[in-house]
Write an enzyme that holds these catalytic residues in place. Structure first.
Site, mmCIF file in Angstrom:
data_model
loop_
_atom_site.group_PDB
_atom_site.id
_atom_site.type_symbol
_atom_site.label_atom_id
_atom_site.label_comp_id
_atom_site.label_asym_id
_atom_site.label_seq_id
_atom_site.Cartn_x
_atom_site.Cartn_y
_atom_site.Cartn_z
ATOM 1 N N LYS A 149 9.817 -6.774 5.961
ATOM 2 C CA LYS A 149 11.008 -6.593 5.121
ATOM 3 C C LYS A 149 10.862 -5.351 4.243
ATOM 4 O O LYS A 149 9.754 -4.822 4.109
ATOM 5 C CB LYS A 149 11.230 -7.836 4.281
ATOM 6 C CG LYS A 149 10.095 -8.149 3.339
ATOM 7 C CD LYS A 149 10.156 -9.587 2.848
ATOM 8 C CE LYS A 149 9.076 -9.834 1.824
ATOM 9 N NZ LYS A 149 8.867 -11.266 1.578
ATOM 10 N N TYR A 166 8.362 14.862 -21.674
ATOM 11 C CA TYR A 166 9.508 14.278 -22.384
ATOM 12 C C TYR A 166 9.035 13.283 -23.443
ATOM 13 O O TYR A 166 8.167 12.438 -23.170
ATOM 14 C CB TYR A 166 10.398 13.509 -21.405
ATOM 15 C CG TYR A 166 11.212 14.375 -20.472
ATOM 16 C CD1 TYR A 166 12.144 15.286 -20.957
ATOM 17 C CD2 TYR A 166 11.081 14.234 -19.096
ATOM 18 C CE1 TYR A 166 12.910 16.054 -20.091
ATOM 19 C CE2 TYR A 166 11.838 14.980 -18.217
ATOM 20 C CZ TYR A 166 12.755 15.901 -18.726
ATOM 21 O OH TYR A 166 13.506 16.644 -17.872
HETATM 22 C C1 LIG Z 1 7.571 -11.656 1.772
HETATM 23 C C2 LIG Z 1 7.277 -12.953 2.398
HETATM 24 C C3 LIG Z 1 6.051 -13.169 3.047
HETATM 25 C C4 LIG Z 1 4.913 -12.172 3.009
HETATM 26 O O1 LIG Z 1 4.319 -12.207 1.726
HETATM 27 P P1 LIG Z 1 3.062 -11.280 1.394
HETATM 28 O O2 LIG Z 1 2.589 -11.764 0.069
HETATM 29 O O3 LIG Z 1 3.563 -9.889 1.362
HETATM 30 O O4 LIG Z 1 2.087 -11.504 2.468
HETATM 31 C C5 LIG Z 1 5.880 -14.359 3.719
HETATM 32 N N1 LIG Z 1 6.854 -15.304 3.741
HETATM 33 C C6 LIG Z 1 8.027 -15.138 3.108
HETATM 34 C C7 LIG Z 1 9.043 -16.207 3.137
HETATM 35 C C8 LIG Z 1 8.273 -13.972 2.400
HETATM 36 O O5 LIG Z 1 9.441 -13.803 1.760
#
Ligand SMILES: *Cc1c(COP(=O)(O)O)cnc(C)c1O
Length: 357
Positions: free
Chosen positions: A34, A254
Site C-alpha cells: 500500500k 527560517y
Molecule cells: C499495513 C498493514 C499491514 C502491514 O503492516 P506492517 O507493520 O507495515 O508490516 C498488514 N496488515 C494490514 C491490515 C495493514 O493495514
C-alpha cells in the site's frame, strides 16, 4: 542536475522478504504494497518480489488495478475492503481479493450481481477497533458467505494494534480472541504484521502480512536482535550545494531556530520537505555527509536543509549526502520529527525521483 533522489535497491527487497519467509517457514507470504509500496513504487516492488511473495496487499482498487495492468498475476488483497458496492464488479473481473471488513461489506457481497464469485477474506476486530466484524459474529458471517454464490471465502484475518511493544499483553489477547473465533471454521488464518513476523512466531499462522520490514527497517525497538539482518532498500541521497563559515551567535535558516554556539561551518543540502524530509525534524537529527554523521542545524526548508559540519573533515560542494538509508535508518530520522519511518516512506513525494538499482 539536482542530486536529490531515492535510490531503490531491489535486491535488498528480495533479501528482506527472504528473511521474513525464513522466520515463518510454514506460512505463506503476503507482501504489503500500500501507499505505492511504502513510497518505493508498488509496481517495481511487486515485480521484484514476484518469485518470493505468494500474494500482495494494497489499500485501494486503483492500486490493485495498477498491479494487474503491470502484469502482476498473484492474488491481490484489498485490505480496506470495497469502499462502495459498485467496486465489486471490477474486483471480481480483475480477480482481486476483497476484505469483508464489516456488516455493510458482507451485505454488499451478498446483494451484488456478479459474473462469478469474488475471493474474500473475512476481517475480525479482535481489539484494534478500526475495521472488522465482531468475533462473536464470525460463524454467522462464514455461514452467510458460504451460502452466497457471490463469495469464495478463503481466509480470516485480524490486525494487531501494539505488536511492536513486546512486553505488553494486548497482542496475546488479540491472538487468543482470533483463534477462539475461528476455531471451527475451515479458513486459512492471518494476523502477523512486520513486528509480529519478526518477534512473535506464535502469530504467524497460515499467512504473514509484512509491509515495513520488507523495506529494510525494523519496527521493533532498535536494539532488539529480531530486527537484525534487514537492509535499507531506499537510499535517500542528495549532495552539498554550498558551504559557509558563520560567527558564534548567528542563526541559520527560517525563524532562527538554530544559533551557532561557536564559529561554525554550515553545509547546505539540496533536499527539503518538498522532497520528503519533514519540516518538523529537530535540530541535532543526524545527516550523513560523506558517510559521517553531522547534526541538522536550522529549520528544514522546502528545497534545502542545513547541517553543522564544523566537526567533520573539510566538506565541499558536491560531497554526497544521505538523509536516510544505510547507517542511518529511516526510523531513526523519523524520531527527530516525532513520527515513524512508516510515515516518512509513505510520504515520499513524486518530485523525488526513484532510481532503481
Ligand atoms: C499495513 C498493514 C499491514 C502491514 O503492516 P506492517 O507493520 O507495515 O508490516 C498488514 N496488515 C494490514 C491490515 C495493514 O493495514
Amino acid at each position: 542536475m539536482r542530486p536529490t533522489r531515492a535510490r531503490i535497491e531491489l535486491a535488498r527487497l528480495r533479501a528482506n522478504a527472504a528473511l521474513a519467509a525464513e522466520k515463518a517457514p510454514d506460512s505463506r507470504l503476503m507482501a504489503v504494497l500500500k501507499a505505492d509500496g511504502y513510497g518505493h513504487g508498488a509496481v517495481a516492488v511487486a515485480q521484484a518480489l514476484a518469485a518470493t511473495a505468494d500474494a500482495f496487499a494494497v489499500a485501494t482498487l486503483d492500486e490493485a488495478v495498477t498491479l494487474r495492468e503491470a502484469g502482476i498475476r498473484q492474488p491481490v488483497l484489498l485490505l480496506e475492503g470495497p469502499f462502495e458496492p459498485s467496486e465489486l464488479e471490477e474486483i471480481q473481473a480483475r480477480e482481486l481479493t476483497v476484505t469483508i471488513t464489516g456488516p455493510e461489506q458482507l451485505a454488499w457481497v451478498e446483494a451484488a450481481r456478479l459474473r462469478g464469485p469474488v475471493a474474500c477474506w473475512l476481517k475480525l476486530d479482535t481489539g484494534m477497533h478500526r475495521l472488522g466484524l465482531d468475533p462473536a459474529r464470525a460463524r454467522e458471517a462464514w455461514e452467510r458467505l458460504d451460502a452466497s454464490a457471490n463469495a469464495d471465502l478463503q481466509a480470516a484475518c485480524t490486525h494487531f494494534a501494539r505488536a511492536e511493544e513486546l512486553d505488553r499483553p494486548e497482542t496475546g489477547r488479540q491472538l487468543e480472541r482470533f483463534l477462539a473465533a475461528t476455531r471451527d471454521l475451515p479458513l486459512a488464518l492471518s494476523a502477523a504484521n512486520s513486528p509480529a513476523v519478526l518477534a512473535r512466531p506464535e502469530t504467524h499462522l497460515d499467512w504473514i502480512r509484512p509491509g515495513y520490514l520488507l523495506y529494510g527497517d525494523t519496527p521493533l525497538p532498535r536494539e532488539h536482535p529480531a530486527g537484525a539482518g534487514l537492509a535499507a532498500v531506499m537510499q535517500f541521497e542528495s549532495a552539498v550545494i554550498a558551504v559557509r563559515e558563520i560567527p558564534a551567535g548567528d542563526a541559520v535558516g527560517y525563524g532562527g531556530s538554530w544559533v551557532a554556539e561557536r564559529p561554525s561551518r554550515i553545509a547546505t543540502i539540496a533536499a527539503g520537505y518538498g522532497d520528503g524530509y519533514p519540516r518538523t525534524t529537530a535540530n541535532g537529527t543526524p545527516v550523513l555527509v560523506k558517510g559521517r554523521r553531522a547534526p541538522l542545524a536550522g529549520r528544514v526548508s522546502m528545497d534545502m536543509l542545513t547541517v553543522d559540519v564544523t566537526d567533520l573533515p573539510p566538506v565541499q560542494v558536491g560531497d554526497p549526502v544521505r538523509l536516510w538509508g544505510d547507517d542511518l535508518p529511516v526510523g531513526e530520522v523519523a524520531r527527530g520529527s516525532g513520527t515513524t519511518g512508516y510515515e516518512l516512506l509513505a510520504g515520499m513525494p513524486a518530485r523525488t525521483p526513484r532510481v532503481y538499482t
